[in-house]
Design an enzyme around this catalytic site. Sequence first.
Site, PDB file in Angstrom:
ATOM      1  N   GLY A   1       0.779  -1.248   0.000  1.00 10.62           N
ATOM      2  CA  GLY A   1       0.000   0.000   0.000  1.00 10.62           C
ATOM      3  C   GLY A   1       0.802   1.284   0.000  1.00 10.62           C
ATOM      4  O   GLY A   1       0.268   2.341   0.344  1.00 10.62           O
ATOM      5  N   SER A   2       2.063   1.233  -0.456  1.00 11.20           N
ATOM      6  CA  SER A   2       2.839   2.481  -0.417  1.00 11.20           C
ATOM      7  C   SER A   2       2.282   3.520  -1.410  1.00 11.20           C
ATOM      8  O   SER A   2       2.352   4.721  -1.149  1.00 11.20           O
ATOM      9  CB  SER A   2       4.316   2.216  -0.667  1.00 11.20           C
ATOM     10  OG  SER A   2       4.530   1.781  -1.990  1.00 11.20           O
TER      11      SER A   2
ATOM     12  N   LEU B   1      -3.685  -7.358  -7.822  1.00 10.37           N
ATOM     13  CA  LEU B   1      -3.119  -8.413  -8.673  1.00 10.37           C
ATOM     14  C   LEU B   1      -4.130  -9.213  -9.484  1.00 10.37           C
ATOM     15  O   LEU B   1      -3.756  -9.989 -10.350  1.00 10.37           O
ATOM     16  CB  LEU B   1      -2.269  -9.366  -7.813  1.00 10.37           C
ATOM     17  CG  LEU B   1      -1.021  -8.718  -7.196  1.00 10.37           C
ATOM     18  CD1 LEU B   1      -0.299  -9.689  -6.278  1.00 10.37           C
ATOM     19  CD2 LEU B   1      -0.083  -8.228  -8.288  1.00 10.37           C
ATOM     20  N   LYS B   2      -5.418  -9.044  -9.191  1.00 11.20           N
ATOM     21  CA  LYS B   2      -6.413  -9.834  -9.931  1.00 11.20           C
ATOM     22  C   LYS B   2      -6.909  -9.052 -11.152  1.00 11.20           C
ATOM     23  O   LYS B   2      -6.935  -7.816 -11.142  1.00 11.20           O
ATOM     24  CB  LYS B   2      -7.611 -10.134  -9.011  1.00 11.20           C
ATOM     25  CG  LYS B   2      -7.271 -11.093  -7.873  1.00 11.20           C
ATOM     26  CD  LYS B   2      -7.550 -12.497  -8.318  1.00 11.20           C
ATOM     27  CE  LYS B   2      -6.849 -13.614  -7.614  1.00 11.20           C
ATOM     28  NZ  LYS B   2      -6.240 -13.530  -6.361  1.00 11.20           N
ATOM     29  N   LEU B   3      -7.335  -9.806 -12.178  1.00 12.26           N
ATOM     30  CA  LEU B   3      -7.902  -9.147 -13.369  1.00 12.26           C
ATOM     31  C   LEU B   3      -9.285  -8.615 -13.008  1.00 12.26           C
ATOM     32  O   LEU B   3     -10.067  -9.293 -12.343  1.00 12.26           O
ATOM     33  CB  LEU B   3      -7.997 -10.148 -14.520  1.00 12.26           C
ATOM     34  CG  LEU B   3      -8.322  -9.567 -15.890  1.00 12.26           C
ATOM     35  CD1 LEU B   3      -7.181  -8.680 -16.397  1.00 12.26           C
ATOM     36  CD2 LEU B   3      -8.567 -10.674 -16.913  1.00 12.26           C
ATOM     37  N   ILE B   4      -9.572  -7.396 -13.427  1.00  9.35           N
ATOM     38  CA  ILE B   4     -10.886  -6.788 -13.147  1.00  9.35           C
ATOM     39  C   ILE B   4     -11.873  -7.315 -14.191  1.00  9.35           C
ATOM     40  O   ILE B   4     -11.597  -7.228 -15.390  1.00  9.35           O
ATOM     41  CB  ILE B   4     -10.786  -5.244 -13.249  1.00  9.35           C
ATOM     42  CG1 ILE B   4      -9.739  -4.690 -12.273  1.00  9.35           C
ATOM     43  CG2 ILE B   4     -12.129  -4.575 -13.059  1.00  9.35           C
ATOM     44  CD1 ILE B   4     -10.143  -4.590 -10.842  1.00  9.35           C
TER      45      ILE B   4
ATOM     46  N   HIS C   1       1.792   0.571 -13.272  1.00 12.68           N
ATOM     47  CA  HIS C   1       2.619  -0.594 -13.585  1.00 12.68           C
ATOM     48  C   HIS C   1       4.083  -0.186 -13.397  1.00 12.68           C
ATOM     49  O   HIS C   1       4.475   0.895 -13.830  1.00 12.68           O
ATOM     50  CB  HIS C   1       2.356  -1.035 -15.034  1.00 12.68           C
ATOM     51  CG  HIS C   1       3.097  -2.269 -15.409  1.00 12.68           C
ATOM     52  ND1 HIS C   1       2.696  -3.518 -14.994  1.00 12.68           N
ATOM     53  CD2 HIS C   1       4.244  -2.451 -16.123  1.00 12.68           C
ATOM     54  CE1 HIS C   1       3.551  -4.423 -15.446  1.00 12.68           C
ATOM     55  NE2 HIS C   1       4.500  -3.802 -16.136  1.00 12.68           N
TER      56      HIS C   1
ATOM     57  N   ASP D   1      -2.595  -4.720 -18.547  1.00 11.05           N
ATOM     58  CA  ASP D   1      -1.591  -3.719 -18.946  1.00 11.05           C
ATOM     59  C   ASP D   1      -1.706  -3.218 -20.384  1.00 11.05           C
ATOM     60  O   ASP D   1      -0.706  -2.818 -20.979  1.00 11.05           O
ATOM     61  CB  ASP D   1      -0.162  -4.275 -18.727  1.00 11.05           C
ATOM     62  CG  ASP D   1       0.077  -4.720 -17.296  1.00 11.05           C
ATOM     63  OD1 ASP D   1      -0.482  -4.085 -16.386  1.00 11.05           O
ATOM     64  OD2 ASP D   1       0.797  -5.711 -17.094  1.00 11.05           O
TER      65      ASP D   1
ATOM     66  N   GLU E   1       7.088   6.057  -8.764  1.00 14.90           N
ATOM     67  CA  GLU E   1       5.641   5.765  -8.717  1.00 14.90           C
ATOM     68  C   GLU E   1       4.934   6.724  -7.765  1.00 14.90           C
ATOM     69  O   GLU E   1       3.832   7.199  -8.044  1.00 14.90           O
ATOM     70  CB  GLU E   1       5.397   4.333  -8.227  1.00 14.90           C
ATOM     71  CG  GLU E   1       5.815   3.272  -9.212  1.00 14.90           C
ATOM     72  CD  GLU E   1       5.497   1.861  -8.711  1.00 14.90           C
ATOM     73  OE1 GLU E   1       4.480   1.670  -8.045  1.00 14.90           O
ATOM     74  OE2 GLU E   1       6.292   0.950  -8.993  1.00 14.90           O
TER      75      GLU E   1
HETATM   76  C1  GRF Z   1       3.815  -1.178  -7.314  1.00 17.16           C
HETATM   77  O1  GRF Z   1       5.115  -1.427  -7.725  1.00 17.16           O
HETATM   78  C2  GRF Z   1       2.900  -1.010  -8.518  1.00 17.16           C
HETATM   79  O2  GRF Z   1       3.535  -0.465  -9.618  1.00 17.16           O
HETATM   80  C3  GRF Z   1       2.506  -2.430  -8.806  1.00 17.16           C
HETATM   81  O3  GRF Z   1       2.389  -3.041  -7.546  1.00 17.16           O
HETATM   82  C4  GRF Z   1       3.203  -2.374  -6.600  1.00 17.16           C
HETATM   83  C5  GRF Z   1       2.340  -1.968  -5.444  1.00 17.16           C
HETATM   84  O4  GRF Z   1       3.104  -1.450  -4.378  1.00 17.16           O
HETATM   85  N1  GRF Z   1       1.318  -2.480  -9.636  1.00 17.16           N
HETATM   86  P1  GRF Z   1       2.374  -0.791  -3.131  1.00 17.16           P
HETATM   87  O5  GRF Z   1       1.399  -1.826  -2.578  1.00 17.16           O
HETATM   88  O6  GRF Z   1       1.677   0.448  -3.609  1.00 17.16           O
HETATM   89  O7  GRF Z   1       3.465  -0.484  -2.151  1.00 17.16           O
END
Ligand code: GRF
Length: 205
Positions: free
Chosen positions: A11-12, A83-86, A102, A143, A172
């Site tokens: 969740g960063s 991580l799951k496909l919507i 991504h 993606d 990010e």
């Molecule tokens: C990030 O690297 C994002 O690009 C990818 O998953 C990671 C999530 O990191 N889709 P966080 O949970 O936001 O720390």
Amino acid sequence: MNIAVFVSGRGSNLRAIIENENLKDLVKVVLVISDKIDCGAFKIAEEFKIETAVVGKNGISFSELIIILDNKKTGLIVLAGFLKLIPAEFVKHYEERIINIHPALLPSYGGKGMYGHHVHEAVFQSGDKFSGPTVHFVNSEYDRGAIIAQKYVDISEVKSADEIASLVLKAEHILLPEVVGLFAQDRIKIENGKVKIVGLEERQS
Ligand code: GRF
């Protein structure tokens, strides 16, 4: 604008959105959704007293989620490490209102199985001199939606995939809040399948 954030892990990026000063008057995170009952991102949601929901086999369905999100007048859905496909019906319902971050420069290093460490490992093995995050609209393929913004990160001196991961993650945390802010200001337009950021062309000329 009310926004919802989908997460699966630490969740960063969620934190980067919540704590971004420029977003304070523009957006409010009204729901954090995960496919996991327990994840780091839920702790962050709790810290900021944001409601959470679990979707998928451990929780509610995507159709139920649509009702909740519509009731909350959600204008934007952000996938930040989900991580799951919507499902296609959900994507259709929120067409051009779902974005994903991504951790590589799409269209390279994307698609099924290309997530987390797998991405950075592939980039490291390639010998590429640049990597960086991509924020894009979500369609029903992993993606593949229209690219909104990317940020270049120089990786010419790195010694490991972990080092790439940490440099890209920093980028990010800048790029995602920026794009969320642009969206909330209605400055992101799609024309013929390509994204145009309103106001950028004036700044560049
Ligand atoms: C990030 O690297 C994002 O690009 C990818 O998953 C990671 C999530 O990191 N889709 P966080 O949970 O936001 O720390």
